[in-house]
Scaffold this active site. Structure first.
Site, mmCIF file in Angstrom:
data_model
loop_
_atom_site.group_PDB
_atom_site.id
_atom_site.type_symbol
_atom_site.label_atom_id
_atom_site.label_comp_id
_atom_site.label_asym_id
_atom_site.label_seq_id
_atom_site.Cartn_x
_atom_site.Cartn_y
_atom_site.Cartn_z
ATOM 1 N N LEU A 12 0.833 -1.207 0.000
ATOM 2 C CA LEU A 12 0.000 0.000 0.000
ATOM 3 C C LEU A 12 0.867 1.256 0.000
ATOM 4 O O LEU A 12 0.633 2.198 0.743
ATOM 5 C CB LEU A 12 -0.939 -0.010 1.216
ATOM 6 C CG LEU A 12 -2.004 -1.100 1.214
ATOM 7 C CD1 LEU A 12 -2.749 -1.136 2.551
ATOM 8 C CD2 LEU A 12 -2.998 -0.898 0.066
ATOM 9 N N GLY A 13 1.870 1.253 -0.861
ATOM 10 C CA GLY A 13 2.649 2.460 -1.097
ATOM 11 C C GLY A 13 1.892 3.387 -2.030
ATOM 12 O O GLY A 13 0.670 3.320 -2.143
ATOM 13 N N THR A 14 2.622 4.230 -2.737
ATOM 14 C CA THR A 14 1.950 5.202 -3.602
ATOM 15 C C THR A 14 1.173 4.527 -4.730
ATOM 16 O O THR A 14 0.091 4.978 -5.095
ATOM 17 C CB THR A 14 2.968 6.188 -4.203
ATOM 18 O OG1 THR A 14 3.977 5.452 -4.909
ATOM 19 C CG2 THR A 14 3.632 7.013 -3.119
ATOM 20 N N GLU A 131 1.772 -5.435 -16.927
ATOM 21 C CA GLU A 131 1.844 -4.203 -17.727
ATOM 22 C C GLU A 131 2.570 -3.087 -16.987
ATOM 23 O O GLU A 131 3.336 -2.329 -17.587
ATOM 24 C CB GLU A 131 0.434 -3.744 -18.109
ATOM 25 C CG GLU A 131 0.390 -2.491 -18.976
ATOM 26 C CD GLU A 131 0.932 -2.723 -20.381
ATOM 27 O OE1 GLU A 131 1.992 -2.150 -20.712
ATOM 28 O OE2 GLU A 131 0.294 -3.479 -21.130
ATOM 29 N N VAL A 134 6.815 -2.340 -16.834
ATOM 30 C CA VAL A 134 7.641 -1.666 -17.840
ATOM 31 C C VAL A 134 6.970 -0.371 -18.267
ATOM 32 O O VAL A 134 5.830 -0.370 -18.728
ATOM 33 C CB VAL A 134 7.861 -2.559 -19.077
ATOM 34 C CG1 VAL A 134 8.696 -1.826 -20.127
ATOM 35 C CG2 VAL A 134 8.524 -3.866 -18.694
ATOM 36 N N GLY A 136 5.693 2.221 -16.707
ATOM 37 C CA GLY A 136 4.585 2.821 -15.968
ATOM 38 C C GLY A 136 3.255 2.750 -16.675
ATOM 39 O O GLY A 136 2.715 1.676 -16.923
ATOM 40 N N GLU A 192 15.914 7.823 -5.736
ATOM 41 C CA GLU A 192 15.928 7.199 -4.418
ATOM 42 C C GLU A 192 17.153 7.658 -3.619
ATOM 43 O O GLU A 192 18.137 8.158 -4.177
ATOM 44 C CB GLU A 192 15.968 5.680 -4.563
ATOM 45 C CG GLU A 192 14.806 5.075 -5.334
ATOM 46 C CD GLU A 192 13.496 5.112 -4.555
ATOM 47 O OE1 GLU A 192 13.548 5.287 -3.317
ATOM 48 O OE2 GLU A 192 12.446 4.959 -5.182
ATOM 49 N N LYS A 207 13.755 -4.037 -17.409
ATOM 50 C CA LYS A 207 12.680 -3.741 -18.357
ATOM 51 C C LYS A 207 13.034 -4.204 -19.770
ATOM 52 O O LYS A 207 12.183 -4.721 -20.502
ATOM 53 C CB LYS A 207 12.380 -2.249 -18.340
ATOM 54 C CG LYS A 207 11.880 -1.738 -16.994
ATOM 55 C CD LYS A 207 11.839 -0.222 -16.950
ATOM 56 C CE LYS A 207 11.433 0.286 -15.575
ATOM 57 N NZ LYS A 207 11.500 1.764 -15.475
ATOM 58 N N GLY A 308 5.365 6.845 -11.314
ATOM 59 C CA GLY A 308 4.386 7.664 -10.603
ATOM 60 C C GLY A 308 3.181 6.847 -10.200
ATOM 61 O O GLY A 308 2.846 5.835 -10.835
#
Length: 434
Positions: A12-14, A131, A134, A136, A192, A207, A308
């Protein structure tokens, strides 16, 4: 309308909270497009008490992530924990073994264990979807697997890491060195605290290995990806590239090498000089872009937000919609048994133009020494720039070679390695063909 597709979220991160927000906000639209509602049943994360900005009261909290793999009221497990091994891999194996579908944004796990998981999913007649692993929110996996399914693709490449692209395009815009821009990127949350996976090319390599398998119908081979990052790029390299008509981008490239009468696979991540005429030269910021070249479709360009919470959540839910529609299919475009095990192609014979930058002691005979080494290796210069002498008595020499084999570059650098004229390791970047 059919019964709901019941899902559980692990992590349950972003991105996880983004999935919750997307499903809640667009629930009616998603149900119409999927042909059935998609409902979150259970969630889990390390810290139950953390305020995540979303209301979790409607969902069952599970302390033991492994319970999600066997719960009778769950159809699909969505893994957003991360890590190539450990709890994420255990959850994937147990979920698929129990005949439940599995959706993940975990590119490291797919790059290392995708073949095993795909076979397991096929044996249980269930779905493995990734999906979001790779690029986003860019639907490049579906584009290659479905949209370009009738094409033979022999080359796939692109900008696969938003952090590196942000750093390079900021260096380009501001004229700053790498370390200064990295610090700023970390302060703004684009990089990071430990950015090694990004700036050393490992994230892009994960990726690329996935894209290569999908594009070529080959077994995934992360170990065969040569990876080199952007740590050693100077502001001077950016400036010289611009003067020569190029921009520097971290490029992941995979292609089928048909030389010697047999198909081999070449995979490499490295900073490249990209001609201004190429669309990738104009991709800036944290954007990702992937180019695939099909024998009937021609050049296909996929571009958009590569990371994101919202774009990645969009990709996760797109996979859930496919599962709700029962559009599951093999994870890598074709059954695992049909994927080819391709030998790795060597790089020495590859032909192209190359940028070489050297910091040298500014004294008589240095340039003659360099050109003699190049001559002996069979390498010639197309263009050359030499800067004024610095306070420490050094000068920068930047050149672009005529097209030649990479072995000639290797031989040149080997000859020059013992030279007292060189002040530091030369920087070598290949030029992306248009």
């Amino acid at each position: 309308m059919s019964s709901p597709l019941r899902i559980a979220l692990a992590g349950l991160g972003t991105v996880g909270t983004g999935v919750i927000q997307l499903i809640e906000e667009n629930s009616a639209l998603i149900a119409r497009r999927a042909g059935r509602p998609i409902e979150i049943v259970a969630v889990t994360a390390r810290d139950r008490s953390k305020n995540r900005g979303v209301d979790l009261s409607a969902y069952r909290w599970v302390d033991d992530m492994g319970e999600l793999a066997t719960a009778s009221d769950i159809d699909v497990v969505v893994e957003l924990v991360g890590g190539s091994d450990g709890p994420a891999l255990t959850l994937a194996r147990e979920t698929l073994s129990n005949g439940r579908s599995f959706v993940t944004a975990n590119k490291a796990m797919i790059a290392h264990h995708g073949a095993e998981l795909a076979k397991l999913a096929e044996s249980k007649n269930t779905a493995l979807k990734f999906e979001a692993a790779v690029a986003g929110g860019i639907p490049v996996i579906q584009g290659l697997r479905d949209g370009a399914a009738a094409n033979r693709i022999d080359r796939v490449y692109g900008i696969l890491n938003g952090t590196c692209n942000f750093i390079l395009s900021t260096m380009e815009k501001e004229g700053l060195d790498f370390t200064d821009v990295l610090s700023d990127a970390q302060a703004k949350g684009f990089a990071e605290a430990d950015p090694s996976f990004d700036i050393d090319g490992i994230d892009a390599a994960h990726k690329l290995a996935i894209l290569a398998s999908l594009s070529f119908g080959s077994e995934i081979d992360f170990g065969g990806v040569e990876a080199r990052g952007i740590r050693k790029i100077l502001a001077a390299d950016i400036a010289q590239a611009k003067a020569l008509g190029y921009r520097i981008r971290l490029i992941g490239l995979a292609e089928i090498d048909g030389e010697n009468g047999a198909s081999e696979i070449f995979q490499r991540v490295q900073p490249c000089l990209v001609p201004l005429a190429h669309p990738l030269a104009h991709v800036t910021g944290a954007t990702n872009a992937v180019v695939a070249e099909g024998n009937f479709s021609g050049r296909l360009l996929f571009q958009g937000a590569g990371a994101g919470d919202r774009p990645t959540a969009s990709a996760v839910v797109a996979d859930l919609v496919d599962i709700a529609r029962k559009e599951t299919g093999p994870a890598f475009s074709m059954p695992s048994s049909e994927l080819e095990k391709l030998p790795r192609a060597a790089s020495a014979h590859r032909v192209g133009k190359t940028y070489i930058r050297m910091i040298v002691a500014d004294r008589v005979g240095v340039l003659a020494e360099i050109t003699a080494a190049m001559r002996d290796a069979g390498l010639s210069i197309e263009s050359l720039i030499q800067t004024e002498t610095s306070d420490d008595g050094s000068a920068l020499i930047a050149m672009v070679t005529h097209a030649g084999p990479e072995q000639a570059i290797n031989d040149t650098l080997k000859t020059l390695a013992p030279s007292e004229s060189l002040m530091g390791e030369p920087m070598v970047m290949h030029i992306l063909g248009e």
